[in-house]
Design an enzyme around this catalytic site. Structure first.
Site: not given
Length: 380
Positions: A167, A55, A156, A169, A164, A171, A116, A52
């Site tokens: 993990h 990570c 997303n 997250h 994509s 933006q 993760h 990943c």
């Protein structure tokens, strides 16, 4: 002629934020489905994935090495959609219909947690508050940079939403111009503030002017639950399926006790309540189809933070007409494997949905707030 029944008869609903209509076709919910199905999102991920890019301690695709972070962390996107200034000047247009303008800015990644496998609905409330703190910090940092006119926080979640990396997250994109959709919403809020009458008992926006979303949420709170669109209410926020919802289980989160323009205006209690309702919404989403529920999440608020005066107090300006709200737009429709597609009539004419907002809200109200994975472990 039989009387109109919104649960049976097709009709159009108006979205006053974007000034578009949505065609609602509730009679089509019985339509058989023989189309595409999606692979199930993995519900069990490892605590740490050596492959990943997000990570702790791993090397990202661009070659940089992540720090051994232990909480929420932010770094600049290695593949940013916009680049920092200065940028080149665009050449003169070959034709008035073929214009292009330069845009600059920055893109940040906010990793929710070093684990993760811990998405928003599984994280502790303290961890969700940490995310809100980082969103606020990046909003202030980017929003006070020279040339930045807008900061968009979004997530997303899920491969079907184009994520994509699994993990968890979000933006933050910062731009030298206000993008199309928030620009439309802000224009509608400005127009409502300058033309609408104030109703007694409804919170108001800046200078006592009417606020479109204050008015809307005040009405939603007055609708009986069995007829309405509310999903969750806490001390300061509501989560509801908007009257004009387009996505099957779309949710809007917004404050209802007072007009709040941005994350920086939260009190400590409001920040806690915001984290609480974000956690509870996403738990219900996962429990709806017992899966890691995909969605696009976006925070709409003031384009950039307000300036401070010499005493450190925020200076009110025209952008305070913004009423902070969060859009959750999930694609799943009938099950964990059947999604809504944007095609045909919706691409060529206008948005359309089958399930009514009221039906969607009822199904979400009936979902537990004990995450299905936790419930399964407790039952073992």
């Amino acid at each position: 002629m039989e009387p109109f029944d919104p649960t049976t008869h097709p009709h159009r609903r108006y979205n006053p934020l974007t000034n578009i209509h949505i065609l609602v076709s509730p009679h089509r919910t019985k339509r058989p489905w023989l189309g595409q199905t999606e692979p199930a999102e993995p519900s069990k991920l490892p605590h740490y994935d050596p492959e990943c890019y997000l990570c702790p301690g791993n090397t990202r695709a661009g070659g940089k090495v992540n720090e051994m972070y232990t909480s929420t962390v932010v770094f600049e996107n290695d593949y940013a959609a916009v680049l920092p200034p200065p940028g080149p000047v665009t050449p003169p247009a070959a034709h008035p219909l073929l214009t292009a303008v330069p845009i600059q800015g920055g893109c940040d990644v906010v990793c929710f947690h070093p684990r993760h496998d811990l998405s928003l609905p599984i994280l502790s409330l303290r961890d969700v508050e940490n995310i809100v703190d980082e969103w606020t910090r990046v909003y202030i940092k980017r929003g006070t940079e020279p040339g930045i006119e807008y900061v968009q926080i979004f997530e997303n979640k899920g491969a079907m939403m184009g994520c994509s990396n699994p993990h968890p997250h979000s933006q933050v994109w910062s731009l030298s111009t206000i993008p199309t959709l928030p620009e439309k919403e802000l224009a509608s809020l400005h127009n409502y503030a300058s033309t609408a009458c104030i109703r007694s008992g409804v919170p108001t926006g800046p200078d006592g002017h009417a606020c479109l979303l204050c008015e809307y949420v005040h009405h939603e709170l007055s609708v009986p639950e069995d007829e309405g669109r509310l999903v969750i209410t806490n001390e300061h926020f509501v989560a509801l399926v908007p009257w004009w919802a387009y996505w099957p289980f779309e949710i809007m989160v917004l404050p209802y006790k007072r007009h709040i323009s941005s994350l920086v205006h939260f009190t400590a209690d409001e920040k806690h309540a915001f984290a609480d309702i974000m956690s509870r919404v996403t738990k219900r989403y996962d429990n709806l189809f017992s899966c890691s529920f995909a969605y696009a999440l976006g925070v709409h608020q003031r384009p950039i933070p307000p300036r401070r005066n010499d005493d450190g107090m925020y200076i009110q300006d025209a952008d305070d007409v913004a009423h902070l709200h969060v859009h959750f737009e999930p694609p799943l429709l009938r099950s964990a494997s059947v999604r809504k597609f944007l095609a045909g009539f919706e691409v060529m004419a206008e948005p359309q949905r089958d399930l009514t907002a009221e039906q969607a809200a009822k199904r979400l109200r009936n979902c537990s707030e004990v995450h299905y994975l936790h419930a399964a472990r407790s039952a073992q």
